[in-house]
Design a protein around this motif. Structure first.
Motif, PDB file in Angstrom:
ATOM      1  N   ALA A  73       0.811  -1.216   0.000  1.00  0.00           N
ATOM      2  CA  ALA A  73       0.000   0.000   0.000  1.00  0.00           C
ATOM      3  C   ALA A  73       0.846   1.268   0.000  1.00  0.00           C
ATOM      4  CB  ALA A  73      -0.936  -0.010   1.205  1.00  0.00           C
ATOM      5  N   ARG A  74       2.001   1.238   0.637  1.00  0.00           N
ATOM      6  CA  ARG A  74       2.808   2.448   0.723  1.00  0.00           C
ATOM      7  C   ARG A  74       3.437   2.826  -0.620  1.00  0.00           C
ATOM      8  NH1 ARG A  74       5.526  -1.563   3.185  1.00  0.00           N
ATOM      9  NH2 ARG A  74       7.585  -2.083   2.404  1.00  0.00           N
ATOM     10  N   GLN A  75       3.446   1.911  -1.582  1.00  0.00           N
ATOM     11  CA  GLN A  75       4.021   2.202  -2.889  1.00  0.00           C
ATOM     12  C   GLN A  75       2.997   2.781  -3.863  1.00  0.00           C
ATOM     13  OE1 GLN A  75       6.033  -1.204  -4.402  1.00  0.00           O
ATOM     14  NE2 GLN A  75       7.536  -1.228  -2.779  1.00  0.00           N
ATOM     15  N   ALA A  76       1.732   2.582  -3.631  1.00  0.00           N
ATOM     16  CA  ALA A  76       0.692   3.069  -4.525  1.00  0.00           C
ATOM     17  C   ALA A  76      -0.149   4.104  -3.797  1.00  0.00           C
ATOM     18  CB  ALA A  76      -0.173   1.915  -5.006  1.00  0.00           C
ATOM     19  N   GLN A  77      -0.124   5.317  -4.303  1.00  0.00           N
ATOM     20  CA  GLN A  77      -0.897   6.384  -3.672  1.00  0.00           C
ATOM     21  C   GLN A  77      -2.324   6.443  -4.203  1.00  0.00           C
ATOM     22  OE1 GLN A  77       2.243   6.986  -5.075  1.00  0.00           O
ATOM     23  NE2 GLN A  77       3.299   6.884  -3.134  1.00  0.00           N
ATOM     24  N   GLY A  78      -2.607   5.650  -5.215  1.00  0.00           N
ATOM     25  CA  GLY A  78      -3.945   5.636  -5.784  1.00  0.00           C
ATOM     26  C   GLY A  78      -4.257   4.287  -6.392  1.00  0.00           C
ATOM     27  N   GLN A  79      -5.441   4.182  -6.934  1.00  0.00           N
ATOM     28  CA  GLN A  79      -5.922   2.944  -7.522  1.00  0.00           C
ATOM     29  C   GLN A  79      -6.612   3.270  -8.838  1.00  0.00           C
ATOM     30  OE1 GLN A  79      -5.309   0.170  -5.901  1.00  0.00           O
ATOM     31  NE2 GLN A  79      -6.386  -1.276  -7.147  1.00  0.00           N
ATOM     32  N   PHE A  80      -6.460   2.399  -9.827  1.00  0.00           N
ATOM     33  CA  PHE A  80      -7.199   2.516 -11.080  1.00  0.00           C
ATOM     34  C   PHE A  80      -8.087   1.302 -11.212  1.00  0.00           C
ATOM     35  CE2 PHE A  80      -7.624   1.045 -15.487  1.00  0.00           C
ATOM     36  CZ  PHE A  80      -8.387   2.089 -15.982  1.00  0.00           C
ATOM     37  N   VAL A  81      -9.355   1.511 -11.587  1.00  0.00           N
ATOM     38  CA  VAL A  81     -10.286   0.418 -11.852  1.00  0.00           C
ATOM     39  C   VAL A  81     -11.059   0.734 -13.118  1.00  0.00           C
ATOM     40  CG1 VAL A  81     -10.548  -0.308  -9.445  1.00  0.00           C
ATOM     41  CG2 VAL A  81     -12.089   1.397 -10.377  1.00  0.00           C
ATOM     42  N   SER A  82     -11.359  -0.320 -13.865  1.00  0.00           N
ATOM     43  CA  SER A  82     -12.221  -0.147 -15.032  1.00  0.00           C
ATOM     44  C   SER A  82     -13.560  -0.796 -14.742  1.00  0.00           C
ATOM     45  CB  SER A  82     -11.580  -0.753 -16.284  1.00  0.00           C
ATOM     46  OG  SER A  82     -11.480  -2.154 -16.167  1.00  0.00           O
ATOM     47  N   HIS A  83     -14.602  -0.196 -15.269  1.00  0.00           N
ATOM     48  CA  HIS A  83     -15.957  -0.717 -15.116  1.00  0.00           C
ATOM     49  C   HIS A  83     -16.546  -0.906 -16.509  1.00  0.00           C
ATOM     50  CE1 HIS A  83     -16.447   1.312 -10.889  1.00  0.00           C
ATOM     51  NE2 HIS A  83     -15.609   0.312 -10.869  1.00  0.00           N
ATOM     52  N   PRO A  84     -16.317  -2.061 -17.132  1.00  0.00           N
ATOM     53  CA  PRO A  84     -16.783  -2.265 -18.503  1.00  0.00           C
ATOM     54  C   PRO A  84     -18.292  -2.146 -18.688  1.00  0.00           C
ATOM     55  CG  PRO A  84     -15.208  -3.957 -17.886  1.00  0.00           C
ATOM     56  CD  PRO A  84     -15.522  -3.185 -16.649  1.00  0.00           C
ATOM     57  N   VAL A  85     -19.063  -2.466 -17.654  1.00  0.00           N
ATOM     58  CA  VAL A  85     -20.527  -2.429 -17.804  1.00  0.00           C
ATOM     59  C   VAL A  85     -21.203  -1.621 -16.690  1.00  0.00           C
ATOM     60  CG1 VAL A  85     -20.687  -4.583 -19.091  1.00  0.00           C
ATOM     61  CG2 VAL A  85     -20.731  -4.644 -16.600  1.00  0.00           C
ATOM     62  N   ARG A  86     -20.503  -0.663 -16.139  1.00  0.00           N
ATOM     63  CA  ARG A  86     -21.067   0.127 -15.037  1.00  0.00           C
ATOM     64  C   ARG A  86     -20.942   1.606 -15.305  1.00  0.00           C
ATOM     65  NH1 ARG A  86     -21.241  -2.939  -9.652  1.00  0.00           N
ATOM     66  NH2 ARG A  86     -20.903  -5.025 -10.369  1.00  0.00           N
ATOM     67  N   GLU A  87     -21.426   2.367 -14.363  1.00  0.00           N
ATOM     68  CA  GLU A  87     -21.360   3.816 -14.442  1.00  0.00           C
ATOM     69  C   GLU A  87     -19.981   4.319 -14.010  1.00  0.00           C
ATOM     70  OE1 GLU A  87     -23.872   5.755 -15.572  1.00  0.00           O
ATOM     71  OE2 GLU A  87     -24.939   3.899 -15.996  1.00  0.00           O
ATOM     72  N   LEU A  88     -19.703   5.565 -14.320  1.00  0.00           N
ATOM     73  CA  LEU A  88     -18.451   6.204 -13.921  1.00  0.00           C
ATOM     74  C   LEU A  88     -18.583   6.640 -12.465  1.00  0.00           C
ATOM     75  CD1 LEU A  88     -15.667   7.099 -14.965  1.00  0.00           C
ATOM     76  CD2 LEU A  88     -16.685   9.298 -15.504  1.00  0.00           C
ATOM     77  N   GLU A  89     -18.314   5.693 -11.554  1.00  0.00           N
ATOM     78  CA  GLU A  89     -18.418   5.941 -10.125  1.00  0.00           C
ATOM     79  C   GLU A  89     -17.636   4.865  -9.383  1.00  0.00           C
ATOM     80  OE1 GLU A  89     -22.604   5.673  -9.354  1.00  0.00           O
ATOM     81  OE2 GLU A  89     -22.648   3.521  -9.636  1.00  0.00           O
ATOM     82  N   VAL A  90     -17.346   5.129  -8.127  1.00  0.00           N
ATOM     83  CA  VAL A  90     -16.685   4.153  -7.259  1.00  0.00           C
ATOM     84  C   VAL A  90     -17.765   3.223  -6.719  1.00  0.00           C
ATOM     85  CG1 VAL A  90     -15.387   3.853  -5.119  1.00  0.00           C
ATOM     86  CG2 VAL A  90     -14.829   5.731  -6.661  1.00  0.00           C
ATOM     87  N   THR A  91     -17.473   1.917  -6.747  1.00  0.00           N
ATOM     88  CA  THR A  91     -18.430   0.938  -6.235  1.00  0.00           C
ATOM     89  C   THR A  91     -17.888   0.291  -4.969  1.00  0.00           C
ATOM     90  OG1 THR A  91     -17.518  -0.957  -7.433  1.00  0.00           O
ATOM     91  CG2 THR A  91     -19.120   0.429  -8.620  1.00  0.00           C
ATOM     92  N   LYS A  92     -18.693  -0.509  -4.320  1.00  0.00           N
ATOM     93  CA  LYS A  92     -18.277  -1.212  -3.107  1.00  0.00           C
ATOM     94  C   LYS A  92     -17.173  -2.227  -3.393  1.00  0.00           C
ATOM     95  CE  LYS A  92     -22.638  -0.706  -0.704  1.00  0.00           C
ATOM     96  NZ  LYS A  92     -23.785  -1.371  -0.093  1.00  0.00           N
TER      97      LYS A  92
END
Length: 140
Positions: A73-92
């Motif tokens: 975790a200390r090496q990554a300050q962020g996260q990238f996720v793709s949502h091929p069939v979802r809305e542009l939002e953070v999910t659970k």
């Protein structure tokens, strides 16, 4: 404001498009603006997202529990996720990093396909910079 280089956004969108219809999840890290060419207008200590960790699609723990244990975790300050069939939002299902970049089809650099969110799912202002790290040579 969240700052990210255009080159990183392009690579992340390519990863998402290549994986479609599967999701992509990977860590992203920052470089201080003072170390980048093309970011002279920002204070030198400003974090700019510039790099990503190669996703590990074969990691069974990631697949079952949805938690990325391959990148400390200390090496990554962020996260990238793709949502091929979802809305542009953070999910659970998304890791709740300090900054979460989300991409959806049609995998383009625009506000409808790529965005930055905080750990609570609130969309953050995003500035894409035409900046890059200076070229470095590997040492023996």
């Amino acid at each position: 404001m969240v700052y990210v280089t255009r080159a990183l956004v392009e690579v992340l969108l390519e990863l998402a498009e290549d994986a479609d219809p599967d999701r992509v999840r990977t860590g992203v890290s920052v470089t201080p603006a003072g170390e980048l060419e093309g970011a002279e207008g920002l204070p030198p200590e400003t974090p700019v997202f510039t790099d990503f960790f190669l996703p590990d699609p074969g990691n069974a723990v990631n697949a079952v529990f949805g938690v990325d244990l391959s990148t400390p975790a200390r090496q990554a300050q962020g996260q990238f996720v793709s949502h091929p069939v979802r809305e542009l939002e953070v999910t659970k299902r998304d890791d709740l990093a300090q900054v979460v970049f989300v991409a959806v089809p049609p995998w383009e650099i625009d506000e409808a396909s790529f965005g930055a969110f905080d750990r609570f799912g609130e969309r953050q202002p995003l500035e894409i910079l035409d900046a890059r790290a200076p070229e470095r040579k590997l040492r023996d």
